[in-house]
Design a protein around this motif. Structure first.
Motif, PDB file in Angstrom:
ATOM      1  N   ARG A 156      39.592  40.178  51.534  1.00 50.42           N
ATOM      2  CA  ARG A 156      38.734  41.338  51.750  1.00 50.42           C
ATOM      3  C   ARG A 156      38.290  41.863  50.392  1.00 50.42           C
ATOM      4  NH1 ARG A 156      40.163  46.519  55.515  1.00 50.42           N
ATOM      5  NH2 ARG A 156      38.054  47.323  55.534  1.00 50.42           N
ATOM      6  N   LEU A 157      37.000  41.789  50.145  1.00 52.37           N
ATOM      7  CA  LEU A 157      36.439  42.299  48.896  1.00 52.37           C
ATOM      8  C   LEU A 157      35.740  43.614  49.196  1.00 52.37           C
ATOM      9  CD1 LEU A 157      34.885  39.004  47.511  1.00 52.37           C
ATOM     10  CD2 LEU A 157      37.060  40.042  46.884  1.00 52.37           C
ATOM     11  N   LYS A 158      36.128  44.646  48.482  1.00 52.72           N
ATOM     12  CA  LYS A 158      35.476  45.935  48.697  1.00 52.72           C
ATOM     13  C   LYS A 158      35.435  46.691  47.385  1.00 52.72           C
ATOM     14  CE  LYS A 158      39.522  48.520  50.260  1.00 52.72           C
ATOM     15  NZ  LYS A 158      40.031  49.393  51.281  1.00 52.72           N
ATOM     16  N   GLY A 159      34.587  47.675  47.348  1.00 51.39           N
ATOM     17  CA  GLY A 159      34.463  48.483  46.142  1.00 51.39           C
ATOM     18  C   GLY A 159      34.064  47.642  44.946  1.00 51.39           C
ATOM     19  N   ALA A 160      34.684  47.922  43.806  1.00 54.07           N
ATOM     20  CA  ALA A 160      34.332  47.258  42.551  1.00 54.07           C
ATOM     21  C   ALA A 160      34.608  45.753  42.578  1.00 54.07           C
ATOM     22  CB  ALA A 160      35.094  47.905  41.395  1.00 54.07           C
ATOM     23  N   GLN A 161      35.470  45.279  43.502  1.00 47.20           N
ATOM     24  CA  GLN A 161      35.756  43.841  43.624  1.00 47.20           C
ATOM     25  C   GLN A 161      34.563  43.066  44.172  1.00 47.20           C
ATOM     26  OE1 GLN A 161      38.942  44.158  46.451  1.00 47.20           O
ATOM     27  NE2 GLN A 161      40.479  43.766  44.873  1.00 47.20           N
ATOM     28  N   ALA A 162      33.729  43.725  44.936  1.00 48.64           N
ATOM     29  CA  ALA A 162      32.658  43.053  45.668  1.00 48.64           C
ATOM     30  C   ALA A 162      31.394  42.920  44.827  1.00 48.64           C
ATOM     31  CB  ALA A 162      32.371  43.796  46.969  1.00 48.64           C
ATOM     32  N   THR A 163      31.489  42.150  43.762  1.00 56.46           N
ATOM     33  CA  THR A 163      30.317  41.867  42.927  1.00 56.46           C
ATOM     34  C   THR A 163      29.630  40.611  43.454  1.00 56.46           C
ATOM     35  OG1 THR A 163      31.577  40.479  41.410  1.00 56.46           O
ATOM     36  CG2 THR A 163      31.449  42.841  40.887  1.00 56.46           C
ATOM     37  N   PRO A 164      28.365  40.404  43.147  1.00 56.82           N
ATOM     38  CA  PRO A 164      27.683  39.201  43.645  1.00 56.82           C
ATOM     39  C   PRO A 164      28.408  37.901  43.303  1.00 56.82           C
ATOM     40  CG  PRO A 164      26.074  40.734  42.780  1.00 56.82           C
ATOM     41  CD  PRO A 164      27.430  41.296  42.437  1.00 56.82           C
ATOM     42  N   GLU A 165      28.854  37.742  42.064  1.00 51.91           N
ATOM     43  CA  GLU A 165      29.507  36.481  41.678  1.00 51.91           C
ATOM     44  C   GLU A 165      30.826  36.293  42.417  1.00 51.91           C
ATOM     45  OE1 GLU A 165      29.805  32.822  40.322  1.00 51.91           O
ATOM     46  OE2 GLU A 165      28.045  34.091  40.027  1.00 51.91           O
ATOM     47  N   ARG A 166      31.616  37.334  42.542  1.00 56.02           N
ATOM     48  CA  ARG A 166      32.909  37.244  43.241  1.00 56.02           C
ATOM     49  C   ARG A 166      32.699  36.936  44.722  1.00 56.02           C
ATOM     50  NH1 ARG A 166      37.230  35.671  44.417  1.00 56.02           N
ATOM     51  NH2 ARG A 166      39.060  36.941  44.733  1.00 56.02           N
ATOM     52  N   VAL A 167      31.719  37.571  45.340  1.00 61.89           N
ATOM     53  CA  VAL A 167      31.428  37.318  46.754  1.00 61.89           C
ATOM     54  C   VAL A 167      30.937  35.888  46.951  1.00 61.89           C
ATOM     55  CG1 VAL A 167      29.885  37.968  48.662  1.00 61.89           C
ATOM     56  CG2 VAL A 167      31.054  39.748  47.342  1.00 61.89           C
ATOM     57  N   LEU A 207      25.610  45.015  46.492  1.00 59.66           N
ATOM     58  CA  LEU A 207      27.045  44.950  46.248  1.00 59.66           C
ATOM     59  C   LEU A 207      27.382  45.810  45.029  1.00 59.66           C
ATOM     60  CD1 LEU A 207      27.431  41.104  46.806  1.00 59.66           C
ATOM     61  CD2 LEU A 207      28.059  42.936  48.404  1.00 59.66           C
ATOM     62  N   SER A 208      28.596  45.712  44.575  1.00 61.00           N
ATOM     63  CA  SER A 208      28.988  46.446  43.370  1.00 61.00           C
ATOM     64  C   SER A 208      28.397  45.763  42.145  1.00 61.00           C
ATOM     65  CB  SER A 208      30.506  46.488  43.253  1.00 61.00           C
ATOM     66  OG  SER A 208      31.041  47.290  44.280  1.00 61.00           O
ATOM     67  N   PRO A 209      27.970  46.525  41.168  1.00 63.32           N
ATOM     68  CA  PRO A 209      27.376  45.906  39.975  1.00 63.32           C
ATOM     69  C   PRO A 209      28.411  45.162  39.138  1.00 63.32           C
ATOM     70  CG  PRO A 209      27.417  48.296  39.759  1.00 63.32           C
ATOM     71  CD  PRO A 209      27.918  47.976  41.124  1.00 63.32           C
ATOM     72  N   GLN A 210      27.954  44.048  38.602  1.00 62.03           N
ATOM     73  CA  GLN A 210      28.764  43.281  37.659  1.00 62.03           C
ATOM     74  C   GLN A 210      28.614  43.905  36.280  1.00 62.03           C
ATOM     75  OE1 GLN A 210      28.241  39.044  39.881  1.00 62.03           O
ATOM     76  NE2 GLN A 210      27.124  39.249  38.029  1.00 62.03           N
ATOM     77  N   GLN A 211      29.315  43.355  35.290  1.00 63.41           N
ATOM     78  CA  GLN A 211      29.213  43.896  33.934  1.00 63.41           C
ATOM     79  C   GLN A 211      27.797  43.792  33.382  1.00 63.41           C
ATOM     80  OE1 GLN A 211      32.247  42.397  31.350  1.00 63.41           O
ATOM     81  NE2 GLN A 211      33.766  43.754  32.235  1.00 63.41           N
ATOM     82  N   ASP A 212      27.045  42.776  33.822  1.00 63.38           N
ATOM     83  CA  ASP A 212      25.663  42.633  33.345  1.00 63.38           C
ATOM     84  C   ASP A 212      24.687  43.513  34.121  1.00 63.38           C
ATOM     85  OD1 ASP A 212      25.408  41.319  35.801  1.00 63.38           O
ATOM     86  OD2 ASP A 212      24.907  39.375  34.923  1.00 63.38           O
ATOM     87  N   GLY A 213      25.202  44.293  35.076  1.00 64.97           N
ATOM     88  CA  GLY A 213      24.359  45.201  35.851  1.00 64.97           C
ATOM     89  C   GLY A 213      23.821  44.620  37.143  1.00 64.97           C
ATOM     90  N   ARG A 214      23.947  43.315  37.324  1.00 68.15           N
ATOM     91  CA  ARG A 214      23.436  42.675  38.546  1.00 68.15           C
ATOM     92  C   ARG A 214      24.283  43.104  39.741  1.00 68.15           C
ATOM     93  NH1 ARG A 214      24.063  37.355  40.838  1.00 68.15           N
ATOM     94  NH2 ARG A 214      25.650  36.992  39.269  1.00 68.15           N
TER      95      ARG A 214
END
Length: 176
Positions: free
Chosen positions: A21-32, A62-69
């Motif tokens: 279960r990915l939620k919040g800050a864990q749910a970035t595009p790359e992780r998903v 989703l949640s933003p990654q470090q690059d903002g995506r």
């Protein structure tokens, strides 16, 4: 900034064999995207956004990654292979909306199918925050042996009997 959606109820996840279960800050595009590659069932409960600067198709916010995506796009998905041939539920508003391109269509559900999903459920319109109950019932029918198209039809009919004002269920499409 988008409004926070309510968390998927634990009952929505009942019956899951292995659950990530990915939620919040864990749910970035790359992780998903990474998690989906081996999944056999995918449920996404997030905002669907139409932003032609990001994609011709609806994107999942989703949640933003470090690059903002922050957007899960059809273009990124098409570059992946979903090895688990998952059953996908896109619990996001307008996830199946088609772009205004007459000579070709490109939608998020089509990208899931092209990447290996066996079936994708998505709506062409806005859906309520509690839409998970409908999608869960469709999934349960499939798990009990019904074909995805039959499960969707039967659950729609049940919802029309119980809640005739819930017309959004007519906007849920099946892609295979």
């Amino acid at each position: 900034k988008l409004a926070r959606l309510p968390s998927a109820a634990e009952v929505d996840l009942a019956g899951a064999q292995r659950l990530l279960r990915l939620k919040g800050a864990q749910a970035t595009p790359e992780r998903v995207l990474e998690a989906m590659e081996q999944a056999t069932d995918i449920d996404i409960h997030a905002h669907g956004v139409v932003d032609r600067a990001l994609s011709d198709a609806t994107v999942i916010a989703l949640s933003p990654q470090q690059d903002g995506r922050y957007a899960l796009t059809a273009e990124e998905l098409r570059r992946r292979h979903l090895h688990g041939a998952p059953l996908v539920v896109l619990g996001a508003c307008s996830a199946a909306r088609l772009p205004p391109i007459l000579h070709e269509t490109s939608s998020l559900p089509q990208a899931f199918v092209a990447s290996g999903a066996r079936a994708v459920f998505a709506a062409t319109a806005e859906i309520p925050n509690d839409a998970g109950a409908f999608f869960r019932a469709v999934r349960e029918r499939i798990q009990s042996g019904e074909e995805p198209s039959q499960a969707l039809r039967a659950e729609r009919l049940d919802w029309h009997k119980k809640q005739p004002h819930m017309r959004w269920v007519d906007k849920v499409l099946l892609y295979q």
